[in-house]
Motif scaffolding. Structure first.
Motif, short mmCIF file in Angstrom:
data_model
loop_
_atom_site.label_atom_id
_atom_site.label_comp_id
_atom_site.label_asym_id
_atom_site.label_seq_id
_atom_site.Cartn_x
_atom_site.Cartn_y
_atom_site.Cartn_z
N ALA A 115 10.62 3.01 -12.60
CA ALA A 115 11.70 2.55 -11.71
C ALA A 115 11.62 1.04 -11.48
CB ALA A 115 11.63 3.29 -10.38
N CYS A 116 10.41 0.51 -11.33
CA CYS A 116 10.25 -0.93 -11.16
C CYS A 116 10.77 -1.68 -12.38
CB CYS A 116 8.77 -1.28 -10.93
SG CYS A 116 8.17 -0.90 -9.26
N ASP B 138 7.39 8.04 -5.02
CA ASP B 138 8.84 8.23 -5.09
C ASP B 138 9.56 7.59 -3.91
OD1 ASP B 138 8.62 9.62 -7.48
OD2 ASP B 138 8.56 11.59 -6.52
N SER B 139 8.98 7.70 -2.72
CA SER B 139 9.62 7.06 -1.56
C SER B 139 9.52 5.55 -1.65
CB SER B 139 8.99 7.57 -0.25
OG SER B 139 7.62 7.25 -0.17
N ALA B 140 8.43 5.04 -2.24
CA ALA B 140 8.32 3.59 -2.45
C ALA B 140 9.38 3.12 -3.45
CB ALA B 140 6.92 3.23 -2.94
N ALA B 141 9.61 3.91 -4.50
CA ALA B 141 10.62 3.54 -5.49
C ALA B 141 12.01 3.46 -4.87
CB ALA B 141 10.61 4.55 -6.64
N GLU C 79 2.51 -5.67 -6.47
CA GLU C 79 1.08 -5.38 -6.60
C GLU C 79 0.72 -4.27 -5.64
OE1 GLU C 79 -3.11 -7.48 -5.40
OE2 GLU C 79 -1.74 -8.67 -6.63
N ILE C 80 0.26 -3.14 -6.18
CA ILE C 80 -0.07 -2.01 -5.32
C ILE C 80 -1.58 -1.90 -5.16
CG2 ILE C 80 2.03 -0.69 -5.74
CD1 ILE C 80 0.66 0.90 -7.84
N LEU C 81 -2.00 -1.58 -3.93
CA LEU C 81 -3.41 -1.40 -3.64
C LEU C 81 -3.94 -0.21 -4.45
CD1 LEU C 81 -2.73 -3.44 -1.39
CD2 LEU C 81 -4.26 -2.17 0.11
N PRO C 82 -5.27 -0.06 -4.57
CA PRO C 82 -5.83 0.93 -5.50
C PRO C 82 -5.28 2.33 -5.29
CG PRO C 82 -7.56 -0.50 -4.66
CD PRO C 82 -6.32 -0.84 -3.88
N VAL C 83 -5.10 3.04 -6.40
CA VAL C 83 -4.53 4.39 -6.34
C VAL C 83 -5.48 5.43 -6.92
CG1 VAL C 83 -2.17 3.51 -6.43
CG2 VAL C 83 -3.34 4.14 -8.57
N HIS D 295 0.87 -1.18 0.00
CA HIS D 295 0.00 0.00 0.00
C HIS D 295 0.91 1.22 0.00
CE1 HIS D 295 -2.29 3.20 2.19
NE2 HIS D 295 -3.26 2.79 1.38
N ILE D 296 0.77 2.06 -1.02
CA ILE D 296 1.70 3.18 -1.18
C ILE D 296 1.73 4.08 0.05
CG2 ILE D 296 2.14 5.31 -2.48
CD1 ILE D 296 3.05 2.84 -3.97
N GLY D 297 0.59 4.36 0.65
CA GLY D 297 0.53 5.31 1.75
C GLY D 297 1.20 4.84 3.02
N THR D 298 1.36 3.52 3.20
CA THR D 298 1.94 3.01 4.44
C THR D 298 3.21 2.19 4.22
OG1 THR D 298 0.41 1.12 4.32
CG2 THR D 298 -0.24 2.99 5.72
N PHE D 299 3.63 2.00 2.99
CA PHE D 299 4.85 1.26 2.71
C PHE D 299 6.07 2.00 3.23
CE2 PHE D 299 8.12 -0.13 -0.55
CZ PHE D 299 8.28 -1.41 -0.03
N THR D 300 6.03 3.33 3.19
CA THR D 300 7.11 4.17 3.70
C THR D 300 6.53 5.25 4.60
OG1 THR D 300 6.98 5.73 1.85
CG2 THR D 300 8.45 3.82 1.59
N ALA D 301 7.39 5.91 5.34
CA ALA D 301 6.94 7.00 6.22
C ALA D 301 6.35 8.13 5.40
CB ALA D 301 8.11 7.50 7.05
N GLU D 302 6.95 8.42 4.22
CA GLU D 302 6.47 9.52 3.39
C GLU D 302 5.16 9.17 2.69
OE1 GLU D 302 10.94 9.46 3.65
OE2 GLU D 302 9.34 8.01 3.20
N GLY D 303 4.96 7.92 2.35
CA GLY D 303 3.72 7.48 1.72
C GLY D 303 3.52 7.98 0.31
N THR D 304 4.59 7.98 -0.50
CA THR D 304 4.50 8.45 -1.88
C THR D 304 5.08 7.41 -2.83
OG1 THR D 304 6.66 9.54 -1.85
CG2 THR D 304 4.75 10.85 -1.11
#
Length: 578
Positions: free
Chosen positions: A169-170, A112-115, A130-134, A101-110
């Motif tokens: 990036a992926c 770019d921070s996930a990449a 696999e990313i949850l809905p965006v 989940h992009i919002g909770t995968f990293t502290a920033e929740g973006t």
């Protein structure tokens, strides 16, 4: 700039941009309106007005810079500079999926921070992210299943360019990207589709909201709305596949089901792009027709989620038997799940109080068509306190669960942080702006879980609208370097590496998987070609026939193979050569 919109019941349609209204004329297709506005272009805000009413966002808006209640913005896909021209895709067979989940995968929740964390996934050895809905949701944070404006991307994550940078990036890192999409309902806030046309079925609904109109009057254009949305994600965002949320909630009585129509269109796009495109259905039906080839009368999807494998492993390692775990736990059930995909394949389901499912053709249906897990966003987040498997059981049993999954004949999927035994919760959170939605979300969730065996859900579950509930769900990236967590991470890496090294572990032929077990001693042995996967879930050590086998990987130091005997301490797993 040419603006177009489908509004079959309107008498007057205008597009408003740059402070001016422009009357739209009926276009060639029934119900469609169009207008040329030469001075408008990329980056300009706009909205539609129907019969002189309030401004509304475009149903096919590519960007919602002000959120779900704001106007739309013109966004041209061709302006993004992709660098993945050499990417040829990633097929599902043999792959390992990583759900995040992009919002909770990293502290920033973006995005770019996930990449920036992709090197961790490459080292882990996964193949598809696999990313949850965006799609845009109300407020700042949400699981994603309250999405509206389905052609746009949630701005707090980074908007459309942010998603493209992440996919780019992926692909540079050798990872494919799947996106979770929701076509069975739309969120309750910011949903402005109804004024434009008959997008919804007035006689059908799911627990989450009104069903979309897939088979009633006007449904031709509604179906195109969803089909073209799927194609846009795959074509314009270079995604490698889609996970279709809760397809059992799609109400479609047509001879050609929407899922089949989607599969046909996606296959055609795949042929054009020259790379595999994967459709995976989440379904509660246990119906292999979803993944049966169209030539054999099925829908022709690439894969479907298989919750029975999760339930069987979870119940075996935790001992839980409440709610839908009631029929799971025995070693016989675990053996069936690991060899036949579905436990409920036409027999009686105690939880449902009826027969459920249909058998899988073990000789004709490859195991890679079943996406299986021991943890995912639903199975964790649908618990009152969002407790992960690492909290529910011991590290030894967590390793056994991972070994059973990654040595199974199915497509394994990990949930973010699982690979290091994360102990941070994954809770249900929302950020509704309307007071009535914010205040009623907890009660709605309580009613949803009344039948799941969580009688104390309301007392234990935190307020979904409290920002702390969202913050607590973020991963703690200091954990992987700590003792205990580091050991679990190395175990996952070793399992995935062995899976890549030994073809027996990616062999998806279910009729070549055989299981032996002892119900009382609680051990199970899977035979996978020249390999054996042995697990001891009992309270006592066991001694099993090892033949001349060599231990290739073991979860505990006490595992030994000598003199034709395999000695296994409690809560251990070993993979042996024959």
């Amino acid at each position: 700039m040419r603006f177009e919109v489908w509004a079959p019941e309107a008498g007057l349609v205008e597009v408003e941009t740059g402070g001016r209204r422009h009357a739209m004329a009926r276009a060639g297709r029934p119900g469609w309106w169009a207008a040329e506005v030469p001075e408008a272009g990329h980056g300009d805000d706009y909205a539609f007005r129907l019969d002189g009413g309030d401004p509304l966002p475009d149903p096919r808006s590519r960007r919602q810079p002000y959120g779900v209640h704001g106007v739309s913005r013109v966004y041209e896909h061709g302006r993004f500079a992709w660098t993945d021209g050499g990417w040829r895709g990633r097929a599902l067979p043999g792959a390992v999926i990583y759900e995040l989940h992009i919002g909770t995968f990293t502290a920033e929740g973006t995005f770019d921070s996930a990449a920036a964390r992709l090197p961790h996934l490459v080292d882990l050895g996964v193949d598809l992210v696999e990313i949850l809905p965006v799609a845009p949701t109300p407020g700042h944070h949400n699981w994603g299943y309250d999405g509206v404006d389905l052609y746009a991307v949630h701005e707090p994550y980074g908007g459309p360019d942010g998603l493209k940078r992440f996919v780019d990036a992926c692909h540079r890192a050798g990872l494919g990207v799947l996106l979770d999409v929701v076509y069975n309902h739309l969120g309750p806030s910011g949903n402005f589709l109804a004024p434009f046309g008959p997008y919804f079925n007035p006689a059908a609904a799911s627990f989450w909201g009104q069903a979309v109109n897939l088979d009633g009057p006007g449904s031709d254009e509604v179906r195109r709305y969803f089909v073209e949305n799927a194609l846009s994600w795959l074509r314009d965002y270079h995604l490698d596949g889609l996970r279709l949320d809760a397809v059992h909630a799609l109400v479609d009585s047509r001879a050609v089901h929407l899922l089949e129509e989607l599969a046909v269109e996606v296959d055609a796009l795949s042929a054009h792009l020259g790379r595999p495109l994967t459709l995976i259905a989440e379904s509660d039906l246990n119906d292999p027709r979803l993944i049966t080839p169209r030539e054999a009368g099925g829908y022709g999807l690439a894969a479907q989620w298989d919750d029975d494998v999760h339930h069987a492993i979870h119940a075996a390692v935790t001992g839980e038997r409440h709610g839908y775990y009631v029929d799971f736990g025995p070693m016989s059930v675990l053996a069936k799940a690991l060899t036949s995909a579905f436990v409920h394949d036409g027999g009686y389901s105690t939880f449902r109080r009826r027969g459920h499912g249909r058998p899988v053709d073990r000789a004709g249906t490859p195991g890679h068509r079943f996406v299986c897990c021991v943890q995912n966003h639903d199975q964790i987040g649908n618990r009152a306190t969002g407790d992960r498997l690492a909290v529910l059981t011991t590290p030894d049993r967590l390793k056994v669960a991972a070994g059973l999954l990654l040595a199974s004949p199915y497509t394994p999927m990990l949930f973010m942080g699982e690979e290091w035994g994360a102990r941070t919760p994954w809770l249900f959170f929302t950020d509704h702006v309307e007071p009535e939605l914010r205040e009623g979300e907890g009660e709605r969730r309580r009613r949803e879980f009344e039948g799941f065996g969580y009688d104390d859900w309301a007392e234990k579950a935190p307020d979904p609208g409290d920002e702390l509930t969202f913050v607590r769900s973020k991963l703690d990236w200091s954990e992987p370097e700590r003792p205990g967590h580091r050991d679990v991470l190395e175990w996952y890496r070793a399992l995935i590496a062995l899976r890549r090294a030994r073809p027996e572990l990616t062999d998806a032929r279910l009729d070549r998987v055989h299981a032996e077990y002892d119900e009382d001693a609680r051990w199970i042995v899977l035979r996978r070609g020249n390999l054996r996967v042995a697990a001891n879930l009992g309270a006592d050590p066991v001694r099993l026939d090892a033949g001349a086998g060599e231990v290739l990987l073991a979860s505990a130091e006490g595992v030994r193979a000598a003199g034709g005997v395999l000695s296994m301490p409690p809560s251990s797993l070993a993979i042996l050569s024959a």
